[in-house]
Design an enzyme around this catalytic site. Structure first.
Site, PDB file in Angstrom:
ATOM      1  N   TRP A  73      62.535  -3.032  -4.770  1.00 35.94           N
ATOM      2  CA  TRP A  73      62.374  -3.195  -6.230  1.00 35.94           C
ATOM      3  C   TRP A  73      63.679  -2.774  -6.895  1.00 35.94           C
ATOM      4  CZ3 TRP A  73      58.647  -3.816 -10.352  1.00 35.94           C
ATOM      5  CH2 TRP A  73      57.478  -4.466  -9.952  1.00 35.94           C
ATOM      6  N   HIS A  93      52.195   3.309 -14.231  1.00 39.94           N
ATOM      7  CA  HIS A  93      52.494   3.120 -12.809  1.00 39.94           C
ATOM      8  C   HIS A  93      53.602   4.059 -12.349  1.00 39.94           C
ATOM      9  CE1 HIS A  93      55.932   0.757 -14.317  1.00 39.94           C
ATOM     10  NE2 HIS A  93      56.471   1.009 -13.138  1.00 39.94           N
TER      11      HIS A  93
END
Ligand code: DLZ
Length: 158
Positions: A31, A97
């Site tokens: 990511w 998150h």
């Protein structure tokens, strides 16, 4: 101390031991890979600068930062690996998150380090936005990968 008060490239090497025979595993989250690549380069350059051999640096990738813990464990359980550096970037979004990932990784990496009695560096950039992340990946606050590698060398020198 906030990163704004300390450049991530500044570390104390006065107590560094000879680590030229050590083997270091690196786990890099994919990511935000344009940033984690820069962090990883900072970590590798720092290891090389302090004598760790290129052939003794083992770079692996995991999908996201949440997977750093298991990646670290895969490496730490290999007897020949002396230390692990984990690298990721978690940027705050609309949901919580980031909180869940950051706490899971912090707790997870602590557990891996204690379970295997090996240094495991927390090279996780946790920011409110992209700009803050870039500032910590070779920008105005230095490079978090450099800091993580220096932490591992410091702990290998303990
Ligand atoms: C799902 C997710 C989100 C929303 N954000 C990030 C992030 O900013 N940085 C990061 O490294 N990973 C993120 N992920 C992916 C999770 O870490 C994980 O890979 C997935 O939830 C699958 O387990």
């Amino acid at each position: 101390m906030a990163t704004a008060l300390k450049n991530l490239n500044d570390y104390n090497k006065a107590n560094f031991a000879d680590v030229s025979d050590k083997k270091v595993g690196i786990v890099v989250a994919e990511w935000h890979n344009e940033i984690t690549d820069v962090l990883c380069t900072g970590a590798i350059d720092t290891l090389l600068k302090h004598g760790i051999k290129k052939e003794n640096i083992f770079r692996n990738t995991v999908p996201g930062s949440f997977e750093l813990t298991l990646g670290a464990q895969f490496l730490a359980l290999q007897p020949e690996i002396d230390a692990v550096i984990c690298i990721g970037v978690v940027i705050k979004g609309d949901t919580k998150h980031d909180d869940y990932i950051n706490h899971a990784v912090a707790n997870g990496l602590t557990n891996v380090a204690l379970k295997f009695n090996k240094p495991v560096a927390f090279g996780l950039v946790t920011t409110n936005n992209l700009e803050q992340a870039l500032d910590r990946a070779g920008g105005k606050h230095g490079n978090k990968g450099v800091e993580a590698a220096a932490a591992v060398i410091g702990m290998l020198s303990f």
